[in-house]
Design a protein around this motif. Structure first.
Motif, PDB file in Angstrom:
ATOM      1  N   LEU A  42       0.825  -1.204   0.000  1.00  0.00           N
ATOM      2  CA  LEU A  42       0.000   0.000   0.000  1.00  0.00           C
ATOM      3  C   LEU A  42       0.865   1.263   0.000  1.00  0.00           C
ATOM      4  O   LEU A  42       0.476   2.284  -0.578  1.00  0.00           O
ATOM      5  CB  LEU A  42      -0.936  -0.004   1.208  1.00  0.00           C
ATOM      6  N   GLN A  43       2.039   1.197   0.646  1.00  0.00           N
ATOM      7  CA  GLN A  43       2.955   2.333   0.624  1.00  0.00           C
ATOM      8  C   GLN A  43       3.442   2.604  -0.803  1.00  0.00           C
ATOM      9  O   GLN A  43       3.477   3.759  -1.250  1.00  0.00           O
ATOM     10  CB  GLN A  43       4.147   2.050   1.549  1.00  0.00           C
ATOM     11  N   GLN A  44       3.791   1.555  -1.529  1.00  0.00           N
ATOM     12  CA  GLN A  44       4.219   1.723  -2.921  1.00  0.00           C
ATOM     13  C   GLN A  44       3.091   2.306  -3.764  1.00  0.00           C
ATOM     14  O   GLN A  44       3.325   3.157  -4.630  1.00  0.00           O
ATOM     15  CB  GLN A  44       4.682   0.379  -3.488  1.00  0.00           C
ATOM     16  N   PHE A  45       1.865   1.865  -3.503  1.00  0.00           N
ATOM     17  CA  PHE A  45       0.715   2.397  -4.234  1.00  0.00           C
ATOM     18  C   PHE A  45       0.530   3.891  -3.963  1.00  0.00           C
ATOM     19  O   PHE A  45       0.278   4.682  -4.881  1.00  0.00           O
ATOM     20  CB  PHE A  45      -0.538   1.619  -3.844  1.00  0.00           C
ATOM     21  N   SER A  46       0.653   4.297  -2.702  1.00  0.00           N
ATOM     22  CA  SER A  46       0.475   5.714  -2.355  1.00  0.00           C
ATOM     23  C   SER A  46       1.541   6.585  -3.019  1.00  0.00           C
ATOM     24  O   SER A  46       1.265   7.714  -3.427  1.00  0.00           O
ATOM     25  CB  SER A  46       0.512   5.895  -0.839  1.00  0.00           C
ATOM     26  N   GLU A  47       2.768   6.065  -3.141  1.00  0.00           N
ATOM     27  CA  GLU A  47       3.821   6.831  -3.786  1.00  0.00           C
ATOM     28  C   GLU A  47       3.561   6.976  -5.286  1.00  0.00           C
ATOM     29  O   GLU A  47       3.958   7.966  -5.904  1.00  0.00           O
ATOM     30  CB  GLU A  47       5.169   6.169  -3.520  1.00  0.00           C
ATOM     31  N   LYS A  48       2.893   5.975  -5.894  1.00  0.00           N
ATOM     32  CA  LYS A  48       2.480   6.115  -7.279  1.00  0.00           C
ATOM     33  C   LYS A  48       1.414   7.200  -7.427  1.00  0.00           C
ATOM     34  O   LYS A  48       1.371   7.915  -8.432  1.00  0.00           O
ATOM     35  CB  LYS A  48       1.920   4.783  -7.802  1.00  0.00           C
ATOM     36  N   VAL A  72       1.868   5.446   4.870  1.00  0.00           N
ATOM     37  CA  VAL A  72       0.766   4.501   5.051  1.00  0.00           C
ATOM     38  C   VAL A  72       1.040   3.700   6.317  1.00  0.00           C
ATOM     39  O   VAL A  72       2.158   3.209   6.524  1.00  0.00           O
ATOM     40  CB  VAL A  72       0.625   3.561   3.842  1.00  0.00           C
ATOM     41  N   GLU A  73       0.034   3.566   7.162  1.00  0.00           N
ATOM     42  CA  GLU A  73       0.200   2.858   8.425  1.00  0.00           C
ATOM     43  C   GLU A  73      -1.118   2.239   8.843  1.00  0.00           C
ATOM     44  O   GLU A  73      -2.191   2.635   8.383  1.00  0.00           O
ATOM     45  CB  GLU A  73       0.678   3.824   9.516  1.00  0.00           C
ATOM     46  N   LEU A 183      -4.389   3.808   6.967  1.00  0.00           N
ATOM     47  CA  LEU A 183      -4.449   5.270   6.931  1.00  0.00           C
ATOM     48  C   LEU A 183      -3.349   5.795   6.014  1.00  0.00           C
ATOM     49  O   LEU A 183      -2.167   5.520   6.223  1.00  0.00           O
ATOM     50  CB  LEU A 183      -4.285   5.845   8.344  1.00  0.00           C
ATOM     51  N   PHE A 184      -3.748   6.554   4.988  1.00  0.00           N
ATOM     52  CA  PHE A 184      -2.826   7.206   4.061  1.00  0.00           C
ATOM     53  C   PHE A 184      -2.734   8.682   4.458  1.00  0.00           C
ATOM     54  O   PHE A 184      -3.770   9.351   4.585  1.00  0.00           O
ATOM     55  CB  PHE A 184      -3.324   7.111   2.623  1.00  0.00           C
ATOM     56  N   GLU A 199      -6.534   9.799   4.184  1.00  0.00           N
ATOM     57  CA  GLU A 199      -7.411   8.844   3.508  1.00  0.00           C
ATOM     58  C   GLU A 199      -7.412   7.550   4.322  1.00  0.00           C
ATOM     59  O   GLU A 199      -6.352   7.054   4.691  1.00  0.00           O
ATOM     60  CB  GLU A 199      -6.934   8.578   2.084  1.00  0.00           C
ATOM     61  N   ALA A 200      -8.599   7.024   4.601  1.00  0.00           N
ATOM     62  CA  ALA A 200      -8.723   5.806   5.414  1.00  0.00           C
ATOM     63  C   ALA A 200      -9.617   4.806   4.705  1.00  0.00           C
ATOM     64  O   ALA A 200     -10.673   5.165   4.181  1.00  0.00           O
ATOM     65  CB  ALA A 200      -9.287   6.132   6.800  1.00  0.00           C
ATOM     66  N   VAL A 201      -9.186   3.547   4.686  1.00  0.00           N
ATOM     67  CA  VAL A 201     -10.007   2.447   4.152  1.00  0.00           C
ATOM     68  C   VAL A 201      -9.989   1.323   5.179  1.00  0.00           C
ATOM     69  O   VAL A 201      -8.981   1.100   5.854  1.00  0.00           O
ATOM     70  CB  VAL A 201      -9.487   1.935   2.793  1.00  0.00           C
ATOM     71  N   ASN A 202     -11.122   0.611   5.302  1.00  0.00           N
ATOM     72  CA  ASN A 202     -11.158  -0.453   6.302  1.00  0.00           C
ATOM     73  C   ASN A 202     -10.260  -1.615   5.890  1.00  0.00           C
ATOM     74  O   ASN A 202      -9.774  -1.686   4.767  1.00  0.00           O
ATOM     75  CB  ASN A 202     -12.597  -0.906   6.562  1.00  0.00           C
ATOM     76  N   SER A 203     -10.033  -2.534   6.810  1.00  0.00           N
ATOM     77  CA  SER A 203      -9.022  -3.577   6.611  1.00  0.00           C
ATOM     78  C   SER A 203      -9.341  -4.477   5.426  1.00  0.00           C
ATOM     79  O   SER A 203      -8.441  -4.892   4.697  1.00  0.00           O
ATOM     80  CB  SER A 203      -8.879  -4.414   7.891  1.00  0.00           C
ATOM     81  N   SER A 204     -10.626  -4.794   5.204  1.00  0.00           N
ATOM     82  CA  SER A 204     -10.964  -5.681   4.086  1.00  0.00           C
ATOM     83  C   SER A 204     -10.693  -5.010   2.748  1.00  0.00           C
ATOM     84  O   SER A 204     -10.217  -5.649   1.800  1.00  0.00           O
ATOM     85  CB  SER A 204     -12.435  -6.106   4.181  1.00  0.00           C
ATOM     86  N   VAL A 205     -10.985  -3.714   2.647  1.00  0.00           N
ATOM     87  CA  VAL A 205     -10.679  -2.980   1.408  1.00  0.00           C
ATOM     88  C   VAL A 205      -9.171  -2.895   1.210  1.00  0.00           C
ATOM     89  O   VAL A 205      -8.659  -3.081   0.101  1.00  0.00           O
ATOM     90  CB  VAL A 205     -11.310  -1.575   1.451  1.00  0.00           C
TER      91      VAL A 205
END
Length: 376
Positions: A42-48, A72-73, A183-184, A199-205
């Motif tokens: 998810l960290q790599q995705f956020s940097e994209k 991302v954490e 959390l992004f 930006e926040a998404v639940n664990s399943s997402v």
């Protein structure tokens, strides 16, 4: 919490879910677990998405924008409450197809006003419906870029989200994902001023996003239990015949070679190796830990009533009421009104007018609120 009236700071702390006085320990500040969330992916995705967020803001505002490296954490409600401002703008855009779950953006009012002012060419914009519509459009554009990235190569076909819905509200009123979530945090510099977009998404997402990106937490199969060579042998149960066990289940007779007839007999069966079962020690249940997880019910709605006063009338007086009848209450003019939650008094306040609506300003928290909190 002190008996009687409390300060405005304590009231704000009570409403925002921060420890204050007698409420100390009501919330857990333990470090959340990532669980099945692949944070590195998810960290790599956020940097994209870093440059795409800058492009969205720059295209809409026409100003210089810089987005620093996002973070991302794994987080939870308590940790996010400690990061965000008291008053904020929450934009919900939950996923409904491909992935289903919470999708929340949080921005400060100053950032929303800045973006709105640059788009509408207003030096001092208000945080009104126009500003909320502008930030909703910005978030929707950025979310569309995220969906496009996640849907490439058929990874998440048909991925879609609800329309963006923006609201200005206190942070305690924000509907956040339940439990631990991803959390992004995007640090933004707009027109020379620093801001933050969360930006926040639940664990399943978050798990579905990581899997679509080629990551995901691999679940290890439990190790096979070692074979106990001393364990008792397992015998197949044989059906009973005429009240006697099937002779096929019995051991063969000893060889008659070199033996007398008196020595011929059945070989005794070997006694099984019986071992006592080793059970783990039972640990005492920590009741305090279960009682402290009040965050699980933070989204439950409760009926709040403001009572101006009461009185008692006979049936004759009630039947004789008509238009223009004045009813005298048991409250003096200027006396605080009662604030009730589920018909239980919790506070007192004074009536105010907000635009064209009535409101009430909390002036006193009743001591009984401590008992209510301890029973939750």
């Amino acid at each position: 919490m002190s008996e009687g009236a409390i300060s405005q700071e304590e009231i704000d702390a009570l409403l925002s879910g921060v420890e204050s006085g007698g409420l100390s320990g009501a919330y857990s500040s333990s470090t959340p677990s990532a669980g099945n969330m692949d944070i590195p992916t998810l960290q790599q995705f956020s940097e994209k998405m870093q440059d795409k967020l800058a492009s969205c803001i720059s295209t809409m505002t026409g100003s210089d924008v810089k987005v620093d490296t996002p973070v991302v954490e794994a987080s939870n409600r308590d940790q996010l409450l400690a990061k965000i401002p008291e008053m904020l703008v929450a934009i919900t855009e939950d996923f409904n197809t491909g992935l289903v779950g919470d999708h929340l953006f949080i921005a400060s009012p100053e950032f929303v006003q800045k973006v709105s002012g640059l788009i509408n060419n207003e030096p001092n914009p208000e945080l009104d419906d126009m500003a909320l519509s502008v930030i909703g459009e910005l978030v929707s554009t950025f979310s569309g870029a995220e969906i496009l990235e996640l849907s490439q190569d058929g990874k998440l076909p048909g991925l879609a989200a609800n329309p963006a819905d923006a609201h200005s509200q206190p942070k305690a009123m924000v509907r956040m994902p339940q439990g631990n979530f991803a959390l992004f945090t995007y640090p933004i510099t707009l027109d020379g001023a620093p801001y933050t977009l969360w930006e926040a998404v639940n664990s399943s997402v978050a798990e579905g996003m990581a899997t679509a990106l080629g990551g995901g937490v691999q679940q290890q199969a439990p190790a096979a239990a070692p074979m106990n060579m001393n364990a008792a042998p397992q015998f197949n149960q044989q059906p009973m015949m005429g009240g006697m066990p099937n002779m096929g289940a019995m051991q063969p007779m000893n060889s008659m070679s070199g033996m007398g007839m008196g020595q011929v007999g059945m070989q005794p069966m070997t006694s099984p190796n019986v071992q006592s079962v080793q059970l783990p020690n039972l640990q005492q249940y920590n009741a305090a830990a279960g009682q402290g997880n009040i965050s699980l019910i933070m989204d439950v709605f409760m009926e709040m009533t403001v009572e101006l006063g009461r009185t008692k009338k006979t049936i004759k007086d009630i039947l004789g009421m008509g238009e223009g009848t004045i009813i005298e209450l048991d409250k003096l003019a200027g006396e605080p009104v009662d604030i009730l939650v589920n018909h239980k008094p919790i506070a007192k306040g004074e009536v105010v007018v907000i635009d064209e609506n009535f409101g009430v300003r909390v002036t006193e928290i009743l001591p009984a609120i401590e008992h209510v909190t301890n029973q939750m």
